[in-house]
Scaffold this motif. Structure first.
Motif, PDB file in Angstrom:
ATOM      1  N   GLN A   8       0.844  -1.189   0.000  1.00  0.00           N
ATOM      2  CA  GLN A   8       0.000   0.000   0.000  1.00  0.00           C
ATOM      3  C   GLN A   8       0.879   1.238   0.000  1.00  0.00           C
ATOM      4  OE1 GLN A   8      -2.779   0.154   3.246  1.00  0.00           O
ATOM      5  NE2 GLN A   8      -3.185  -2.046   3.163  1.00  0.00           N
ATOM      6  N   PHE A   9       0.323   2.328  -0.504  1.00  0.00           N
ATOM      7  CA  PHE A   9       0.991   3.618  -0.405  1.00  0.00           C
ATOM      8  C   PHE A   9      -0.050   4.717  -0.548  1.00  0.00           C
ATOM      9  CE2 PHE A   9       1.181   2.310  -4.832  1.00  0.00           C
ATOM     10  CZ  PHE A   9       0.723   3.438  -5.503  1.00  0.00           C
ATOM     11  N   GLU A  10       0.321   5.901  -0.110  1.00  0.00           N
ATOM     12  CA  GLU A  10      -0.533   7.076  -0.251  1.00  0.00           C
ATOM     13  C   GLU A  10       0.184   8.106  -1.093  1.00  0.00           C
ATOM     14  OE1 GLU A  10      -1.923   8.767   3.378  1.00  0.00           O
ATOM     15  OE2 GLU A  10      -2.958   6.939   3.982  1.00  0.00           O
ATOM     16  N   VAL A  11      -0.609   8.896  -1.799  1.00  0.00           N
ATOM     17  CA  VAL A  11      -0.021   9.950  -2.631  1.00  0.00           C
ATOM     18  C   VAL A  11      -0.947  11.157  -2.663  1.00  0.00           C
ATOM     19  CG1 VAL A  11      -0.983   9.028  -4.793  1.00  0.00           C
ATOM     20  CG2 VAL A  11       1.029  10.493  -4.861  1.00  0.00           C
ATOM     21  N   ARG A  12      -0.351  12.294  -2.562  1.00  0.00           N
ATOM     22  CA  ARG A  12      -1.033  13.561  -2.845  1.00  0.00           C
ATOM     23  C   ARG A  12      -0.249  14.145  -4.005  1.00  0.00           C
ATOM     24  NH1 ARG A  12      -4.956  16.042  -0.813  1.00  0.00           N
ATOM     25  NH2 ARG A  12      -5.340  18.243  -1.055  1.00  0.00           N
ATOM     26  N   TYR A  13      -0.900  14.253  -5.139  1.00  0.00           N
ATOM     27  CA  TYR A  13      -0.216  14.690  -6.350  1.00  0.00           C
ATOM     28  C   TYR A  13       0.214  16.146  -6.226  1.00  0.00           C
ATOM     29  CZ  TYR A  13      -2.029  10.334  -8.150  1.00  0.00           C
ATOM     30  OH  TYR A  13      -2.306   9.015  -8.322  1.00  0.00           O
ATOM     31  N   SER A 107      -8.980   6.276 -19.016  1.00  0.00           N
ATOM     32  CA  SER A 107      -8.241   7.233 -18.192  1.00  0.00           C
ATOM     33  C   SER A 107      -6.811   6.753 -17.979  1.00  0.00           C
ATOM     34  CB  SER A 107      -8.945   7.413 -16.841  1.00  0.00           C
ATOM     35  OG  SER A 107      -8.918   6.193 -16.123  1.00  0.00           O
ATOM     36  N   GLY A 108      -6.122   7.457 -17.122  1.00  0.00           N
ATOM     37  CA  GLY A 108      -4.768   7.080 -16.752  1.00  0.00           C
ATOM     38  C   GLY A 108      -4.576   7.275 -15.264  1.00  0.00           C
ATOM     39  N   VAL A 109      -3.701   6.476 -14.684  1.00  0.00           N
ATOM     40  CA  VAL A 109      -3.405   6.572 -13.259  1.00  0.00           C
ATOM     41  C   VAL A 109      -1.922   6.864 -13.107  1.00  0.00           C
ATOM     42  CG1 VAL A 109      -3.436   5.372 -11.040  1.00  0.00           C
ATOM     43  CG2 VAL A 109      -5.255   4.936 -12.710  1.00  0.00           C
ATOM     44  N   PRO A 110      -1.582   8.085 -12.682  1.00  0.00           N
ATOM     45  CA  PRO A 110      -0.170   8.406 -12.475  1.00  0.00           C
ATOM     46  C   PRO A 110       0.296   7.913 -11.106  1.00  0.00           C
ATOM     47  CG  PRO A 110      -1.522  10.362 -12.137  1.00  0.00           C
ATOM     48  CD  PRO A 110      -2.453   9.249 -12.522  1.00  0.00           C
ATOM     49  N   ILE A 111       1.511   7.381 -11.065  1.00  0.00           N
ATOM     50  CA  ILE A 111       2.124   6.944  -9.812  1.00  0.00           C
ATOM     51  C   ILE A 111       3.525   7.543  -9.735  1.00  0.00           C
ATOM     52  CG2 ILE A 111       2.849   4.995  -8.377  1.00  0.00           C
ATOM     53  CD1 ILE A 111      -0.141   4.912  -8.850  1.00  0.00           C
ATOM     54  N   PRO A 112       3.714   8.562  -8.899  1.00  0.00           N
ATOM     55  CA  PRO A 112       5.062   9.129  -8.751  1.00  0.00           C
ATOM     56  C   PRO A 112       5.995   8.104  -8.088  1.00  0.00           C
ATOM     57  CG  PRO A 112       3.383  10.565  -7.783  1.00  0.00           C
ATOM     58  CD  PRO A 112       2.717   9.278  -8.117  1.00  0.00           C
TER      59      PRO A 112
END
Length: 146
Positions: A8-13, A107-112
């Motif tokens: 798991q991870f969290e992201v705020r773009y 759509s697309g899902v960005p993952i930094p």
């Protein structure tokens, strides 16, 4: 790292990384190989004005995202309902300097990369490749992860 282990991870773009990812994606998928200066100028002007406004609206609407990933797919939790996505629906993985983009049908899902631990990019690529027999033609082999 066990390939079957979920994570798991969290992201705020962030606006800068979102803009850089869109720019890289447009330059590699939608622009002609011989990029003229006016093509680049037009794209940069459009991204700098329209997309940053769209990013602000989307960021407000979605908020922080939490992802749960395993061998079957991923679940994205945000302000709305959780969204479950199977790896079989990932059309292609795009690898850029600071982030990956999972291309889905609509759509697309960005993952930094900053939110992933070592080995997790390779695990995502392997899971997608395992679920897609045609993955060799899609360019998503785990060995190609940058």
């Amino acid at each position: 790292m066990d390939p079957a282990t979920s994570f798991q991870f969290e992201v705020r773009y962030r606006p800068g990384e979102y803009l850089a990812l869109l720019r890289a994606h447009i330059y590699t998928t939608a622009m002609p190989a011989e990029r003229r200066w006016w093509n680049r100028l037009f794209v940069n002007l459009m991204l700098g004005t329209f997309v940053l406004g769209l990013f602000a609206w989307k960021s407000f609407r979605v908020g922080r995202c939490r992802f749960e990933m395993d061998a079957h797919g991923f679940i994205r939790h945000s302000r709305g309902r959780p969204q479950a996505v199977s790896w079989t629906t990932v059309k292609k993985l795009h690898w850029y300097q600071h982030a990956m983009l999972m291309e889905l049908s609509e759509s697309g899902v960005p993952i930094p990369y900053r939110v992933l631990e070592p080995g997790q990019r390779e695990r995502i690529a392997a899971w997608v490749a395992d679920c897609r027999p045609e993955s060799q033609a899609l360019g998503i082999r785990a060995a190609e992860v940058r």
